[in-house]
Design an enzyme around this catalytic site. Sequence first.
Site, short mmCIF file in Angstrom:
data_model
loop_
_atom_site.label_atom_id
_atom_site.label_comp_id
_atom_site.label_asym_id
_atom_site.label_seq_id
_atom_site.Cartn_x
_atom_site.Cartn_y
_atom_site.Cartn_z
N ASP A 22 0.82 -1.20 0.00
CA ASP A 22 0.00 0.00 0.00
C ASP A 22 0.86 1.26 0.00
O ASP A 22 0.68 2.15 -0.83
CB ASP A 22 -0.92 0.01 1.22
N GLU A 279 1.25 -6.08 -4.51
CA GLU A 279 0.94 -5.28 -5.70
C GLU A 279 2.11 -4.47 -6.23
O GLU A 279 2.42 -4.54 -7.42
CB GLU A 279 -0.24 -4.34 -5.42
#
Length: 391
Positions: A22, A279
């Site tokens: 994040d 990610e």
Amino acid sequence: MTQPAKPLEWDIFCNVIDNFGDIGVCWRLSRQLTVEHDCRVRLWVNELEAFQRICPEIDPQIPIQHVGGVEVRRWASTFPESVPGDVVIEAFGCHLPEPFVDAMAGCRAPPVWINLEYLSAEAWVSGCHTLPSPHPNLPLTKYFFFPGYGEGTGGLLREHDLEERRQGFCTSVEQQKDFWFSLGLPPPPADALVVSLFAYENSAIGDLLTVWARGEEPVCCLASESRTLAALEEFAGQSMRAGDTIRRGKLELRVLPFVTQQDYDRLLWASDISFVRGEDSFVRAQWAAKPMVWHIYPQDEGTHLSKLGAFLDQYTAGASQATAEAVRVLHNAWNGDLSGERHAPRITPELWQQWMDALPDLRNLAENWANHLINQEDLCSSLVRFCRSKL
């Protein structure tokens, strides 16, 4: 004469839970907005200690600081009175502080409110991208913004000079030597397969290291000091920390410290194969144009496996059946999905040999995929264009 558009002011909120994906995404986005789009960015982060791991310039003791042209603020439980910018990014559904939402509603011209979602290759994403969601009580509208791979999505984060920098590194012996020197390490042996390893806890790590140790080809594994450390120590039979190196059979295992995002890009470029997680590292591995294995963040009831399958469908669409099978089988085994059923992750010598047999084609596949993606508008530019259209 047309007046230049005024610089946009952005507030980006990031809630770090237990991983670095994040904050990794938010930090890359903040820097790109500042450097490439002349935006003024205020980045709110609840865990500056975690942020410091990927950006050593951050001082966790300072609640307001400027790093790389970005104003970084600690997102504390008692939220200070603040005037919202032109755009507010609620990264990954982190839930904005109520006082800040009220301040947004009180603006003469409410800011553009974006819920930046997680990356997914699933088909439904394009139908939800930029959908509005009016606030039930306040004169505010939130827009859902999805990174993605196809038309009707927001694209991927990519700096305008990323490919130029990658090519420069990959063709420069001096840059590569300087990189290893900066880590305090010698370059890997010239005849070794160089593998970077960044993963969540995974019971297959010991399998993989054992396969490499007992194999016929030299392997230099560069493992980040992270949640894999316990598995590395179990394999080694000793405690390990950043800077340590052990050798077992054909395997040389090096434990690396957490590095800056710029150095992590170089690590991916210097590796023949990269195991990545989450990610941010997943996206950067795709831009590295090298074969990769993705450890997707596990979710309840195996919903992450559908997300993994959707990506693999797109990634292998232009590959031969044998190449696609090698990619899919190793990914499924690494993520604990065997024959459509959930199992503990497991890597066997036969499975790794299947991957190695396909390696020349896997290299072509990775390069072709990166060349395909570069034709998309990058996520940051897509966000700026959309937000300006709403102001």
